[in-house]
Design a protein around this motif. Structure first.
Motif, PDB file in Angstrom:
ATOM      1  N   VAL A   1       0.841  -1.201   0.000  1.00 37.10           N
ATOM      2  CA  VAL A   1       0.000   0.000   0.000  1.00 37.10           C
ATOM      3  C   VAL A   1       0.875   1.250   0.000  1.00 37.10           C
ATOM      4  CG1 VAL A   1      -1.666   1.335   1.366  1.00 37.10           C
ATOM      5  CG2 VAL A   1      -1.998  -1.132   1.061  1.00 37.10           C
ATOM      6  N   GLU A   2       1.887   1.253   0.816  1.00 36.13           N
ATOM      7  CA  GLU A   2       2.782   2.418   0.872  1.00 36.13           C
ATOM      8  C   GLU A   2       3.493   2.642  -0.456  1.00 36.13           C
ATOM      9  OE1 GLU A   2       5.167   1.540   4.316  1.00 36.13           O
ATOM     10  OE2 GLU A   2       3.678   2.415   5.688  1.00 36.13           O
ATOM     11  N   ARG A   3       3.913   1.574  -1.116  1.00 32.69           N
ATOM     12  CA  ARG A   3       4.560   1.712  -2.444  1.00 32.69           C
ATOM     13  C   ARG A   3       3.590   2.278  -3.479  1.00 32.69           C
ATOM     14  NH1 ARG A   3       6.524  -3.400  -1.264  1.00 32.69           N
ATOM     15  NH2 ARG A   3       5.153  -4.339  -2.820  1.00 32.69           N
ATOM     16  N   GLU A   4       2.355   1.821  -3.433  1.00 34.39           N
ATOM     17  CA  GLU A   4       1.356   2.317  -4.380  1.00 34.39           C
ATOM     18  C   GLU A   4       1.100   3.814  -4.176  1.00 34.39           C
ATOM     19  OE1 GLU A   4      -0.246   0.534  -7.030  1.00 34.39           O
ATOM     20  OE2 GLU A   4       1.523  -0.639  -6.501  1.00 34.39           O
ATOM     21  N   VAL A   5       1.000   4.237  -2.939  1.00 39.54           N
ATOM     22  CA  VAL A   5       0.804   5.662  -2.649  1.00 39.54           C
ATOM     23  C   VAL A   5       2.045   6.446  -3.075  1.00 39.54           C
ATOM     24  CG1 VAL A   5       0.430   7.388  -0.823  1.00 39.54           C
ATOM     25  CG2 VAL A   5      -0.852   5.216  -0.787  1.00 39.54           C
ATOM     26  N   ALA A   6       3.224   5.924  -2.767  1.00 44.87           N
ATOM     27  CA  ALA A   6       4.475   6.615  -3.128  1.00 44.87           C
ATOM     28  C   ALA A   6       4.645   6.728  -4.641  1.00 44.87           C
ATOM     29  CB  ALA A   6       5.673   5.869  -2.516  1.00 44.87           C
ATOM     30  N   SER A   7       4.057   5.791  -5.394  1.00 45.23           N
ATOM     31  CA  SER A   7       4.179   5.837  -6.856  1.00 45.23           C
ATOM     32  C   SER A   7       3.423   7.016  -7.448  1.00 45.23           C
ATOM     33  CB  SER A   7       3.656   4.534  -7.474  1.00 45.23           C
ATOM     34  OG  SER A   7       2.226   4.511  -7.451  1.00 45.23           O
ATOM     35  N   GLY A   8       2.518   7.586  -6.669  1.00 44.66           N
ATOM     36  CA  GLY A   8       1.722   8.707  -7.156  1.00 44.66           C
ATOM     37  C   GLY A   8       0.429   8.292  -7.821  1.00 44.66           C
ATOM     38  N   GLU A   9       0.233   7.002  -7.997  1.00 50.02           N
ATOM     39  CA  GLU A   9      -0.999   6.530  -8.632  1.00 50.02           C
ATOM     40  C   GLU A   9      -2.208   6.707  -7.710  1.00 50.02           C
ATOM     41  OE1 GLU A   9      -2.711   2.545 -10.882  1.00 50.02           O
ATOM     42  OE2 GLU A   9      -0.598   2.674 -10.375  1.00 50.02           O
ATOM     43  N   TYR A  10      -1.967   6.660  -6.423  1.00 44.02           N
ATOM     44  CA  TYR A  10      -3.026   6.822  -5.427  1.00 44.02           C
ATOM     45  C   TYR A  10      -2.656   7.955  -4.482  1.00 44.02           C
ATOM     46  CZ  TYR A  10      -4.482   2.206  -7.012  1.00 44.02           C
ATOM     47  OH  TYR A  10      -4.885   1.148  -7.782  1.00 44.02           O
ATOM     48  N   ALA A  11      -3.668   8.678  -4.017  1.00 44.28           N
ATOM     49  CA  ALA A  11      -3.430   9.792  -3.098  1.00 44.28           C
ATOM     50  C   ALA A  11      -3.370   9.336  -1.648  1.00 44.28           C
ATOM     51  CB  ALA A  11      -4.523  10.845  -3.255  1.00 44.28           C
ATOM     52  N   SER A  12      -3.950   8.164  -1.364  1.00 45.13           N
ATOM     53  CA  SER A  12      -3.977   7.703   0.028  1.00 45.13           C
ATOM     54  C   SER A  12      -4.074   6.186   0.088  1.00 45.13           C
ATOM     55  CB  SER A  12      -5.195   8.300   0.751  1.00 45.13           C
ATOM     56  OG  SER A  12      -6.389   7.745   0.223  1.00 45.13           O
ATOM     57  N   ALA A  13      -3.810   5.671   1.286  1.00 40.96           N
ATOM     58  CA  ALA A  13      -3.941   4.235   1.515  1.00 40.96           C
ATOM     59  C   ALA A  13      -5.394   3.798   1.322  1.00 40.96           C
ATOM     60  CB  ALA A  13      -3.457   3.884   2.922  1.00 40.96           C
ATOM     61  N   SER A  14      -6.330   4.650   1.691  1.00 42.72           N
ATOM     62  CA  SER A  14      -7.740   4.320   1.529  1.00 42.72           C
ATOM     63  C   SER A  14      -8.086   4.098   0.060  1.00 42.72           C
ATOM     64  CB  SER A  14      -8.627   5.431   2.096  1.00 42.72           C
ATOM     65  OG  SER A  14      -8.495   5.478   3.505  1.00 42.72           O
ATOM     66  N   GLU A  15      -7.516   4.904  -0.823  1.00 46.07           N
ATOM     67  CA  GLU A  15      -7.771   4.727  -2.260  1.00 46.07           C
ATOM     68  C   GLU A  15      -7.246   3.379  -2.739  1.00 46.07           C
ATOM     69  OE1 GLU A  15      -6.446   7.854  -4.809  1.00 46.07           O
ATOM     70  OE2 GLU A  15      -7.695   9.354  -3.833  1.00 46.07           O
ATOM     71  N   VAL A  16      -6.080   2.980  -2.263  1.00 47.76           N
ATOM     72  CA  VAL A  16      -5.508   1.685  -2.653  1.00 47.76           C
ATOM     73  C   VAL A  16      -6.435   0.564  -2.199  1.00 47.76           C
ATOM     74  CG1 VAL A  16      -3.562   0.092  -2.371  1.00 47.76           C
ATOM     75  CG2 VAL A  16      -3.141   2.557  -2.533  1.00 47.76           C
ATOM     76  N   VAL A  17      -6.884   0.621  -0.970  1.00 45.39           N
ATOM     77  CA  VAL A  17      -7.745  -0.426  -0.420  1.00 45.39           C
ATOM     78  C   VAL A  17      -9.083  -0.447  -1.159  1.00 45.39           C
ATOM     79  CG1 VAL A  17      -8.990  -1.201   1.640  1.00 45.39           C
ATOM     80  CG2 VAL A  17      -6.615  -0.422   1.823  1.00 45.39           C
ATOM     81  N   ARG A  18      -9.670   0.724  -1.431  1.00 42.72           N
ATOM     82  CA  ARG A  18     -10.939   0.761  -2.165  1.00 42.72           C
ATOM     83  C   ARG A  18     -10.782   0.157  -3.558  1.00 42.72           C
ATOM     84  NH1 ARG A  18     -11.650   5.746   0.614  1.00 42.72           N
ATOM     85  NH2 ARG A  18     -10.711   6.913  -1.093  1.00 42.72           N
ATOM     86  N   ASP A  19      -9.678   0.484  -4.225  1.00 43.26           N
ATOM     87  CA  ASP A  19      -9.434  -0.069  -5.555  1.00 43.26           C
ATOM     88  C   ASP A  19      -9.313  -1.595  -5.491  1.00 43.26           C
ATOM     89  OD1 ASP A  19      -9.252   0.489  -8.284  1.00 43.26           O
ATOM     90  OD2 ASP A  19      -7.064   0.625  -8.247  1.00 43.26           O
ATOM     91  N   GLY A  20      -8.603  -2.085  -4.481  1.00 44.52           N
ATOM     92  CA  GLY A  20      -8.477  -3.529  -4.300  1.00 44.52           C
ATOM     93  C   GLY A  20      -9.816  -4.190  -4.035  1.00 44.52           C
ATOM     94  N   LEU A  21     -10.658  -3.540  -3.244  1.00 43.60           N
ATOM     95  CA  LEU A  21     -11.978  -4.104  -2.950  1.00 43.60           C
ATOM     96  C   LEU A  21     -12.876  -4.094  -4.189  1.00 43.60           C
ATOM     97  CD1 LEU A  21     -12.569  -2.608   0.598  1.00 43.60           C
ATOM     98  CD2 LEU A  21     -12.158  -5.011   0.006  1.00 43.60           C
ATOM     99  N   ARG A  22     -12.770  -3.048  -5.021  1.00 40.72           N
ATOM    100  CA  ARG A  22     -13.536  -3.022  -6.267  1.00 40.72           C
ATOM    101  C   ARG A  22     -13.117  -4.175  -7.180  1.00 40.72           C
ATOM    102  NH1 ARG A  22     -13.475   2.657  -5.423  1.00 40.72           N
ATOM    103  NH2 ARG A  22     -11.421   2.875  -6.366  1.00 40.72           N
ATOM    104  N   LEU A  23     -11.815  -4.408  -7.247  1.00 40.42           N
ATOM    105  CA  LEU A  23     -11.305  -5.514  -8.047  1.00 40.42           C
ATOM    106  C   LEU A  23     -11.831  -6.852  -7.527  1.00 40.42           C
ATOM    107  CD1 LEU A  23      -9.448  -6.496 -10.332  1.00 40.42           C
ATOM    108  CD2 LEU A  23      -7.567  -6.465  -8.693  1.00 40.42           C
ATOM    109  N   LEU A  24     -11.826  -7.024  -6.226  1.00 41.42           N
ATOM    110  CA  LEU A  24     -12.352  -8.250  -5.618  1.00 41.42           C
ATOM    111  C   LEU A  24     -13.839  -8.413  -5.920  1.00 41.42           C
ATOM    112  CD1 LEU A  24     -11.945 -10.726  -3.801  1.00 41.42           C
ATOM    113  CD2 LEU A  24     -12.364  -9.237  -1.827  1.00 41.42           C
ATOM    114  N   GLN A  25     -14.599  -7.321  -5.865  1.00 40.33           N
ATOM    115  CA  GLN A  25     -16.030  -7.377  -6.201  1.00 40.33           C
ATOM    116  C   GLN A  25     -16.233  -7.846  -7.634  1.00 40.33           C
ATOM    117  OE1 GLN A  25     -17.515  -3.385  -5.361  1.00 40.33           O
ATOM    118  NE2 GLN A  25     -18.990  -4.253  -3.930  1.00 40.33           N
ATOM    119  N   ARG A  26     -15.473  -7.270  -8.575  1.00 43.39           N
ATOM    120  CA  ARG A  26     -15.605  -7.650  -9.979  1.00 43.39           C
ATOM    121  C   ARG A  26     -15.228  -9.113 -10.182  1.00 43.39           C
ATOM    122  NH1 ARG A  26     -13.263  -2.465 -10.885  1.00 43.39           N
ATOM    123  NH2 ARG A  26     -11.246  -3.432 -11.252  1.00 43.39           N
TER     124      ARG A  26
END
Length: 102
Positions: free
Chosen positions: A16-41
């Protein structure tokens, strides 16, 4: 938006920290939400596949009950499919046929 506290392994925290540091996500919450959306799909696609398989099995059972059974062996069916695949592959490898009109 409601809050939910979760515990993550060091591996997931680092991810999660690497994803936020990459600039693709603004926060850890965004990373987790994206992961949960993927799991839903993924789960929705899985359930759709199960429904399709159940429908197809039901069709097969209905056909078997009505006497619509093949007299060919499994080996014969496989040989026919192999021949069809070889024929298709040969046609693809030869490319489109062109004719020249003079």
């Amino acid at each position: 938006m409601r809050k939910l506290n979760v515990s993550l392994s060091d591996e997931f925290v680092d991810f999660v920290e690497r994803e936020v540091a990459s600039g693709e996500y603004a926060s850890a919450s965004e990373v987790v939400r994206d992961g949960l959306r993927l799991l839903q799909r993924e789960k929705a696609a899985y359930h759709e596949k199960i429904l399709i398989l159940r429908r197809e099995v039901g069709i097969g059972v209905a056909q078997a009950r009505s006497g619509c059974l093949s007299t060919r062996s499994v080996a014969e069916i496989i040989a026919e499919l192999d021949a069809e695949n070889e024929h298709s592959a040969l046609n693809r490898s030869q490319g489109p046929k062109r004719s020249i009109n003079q």
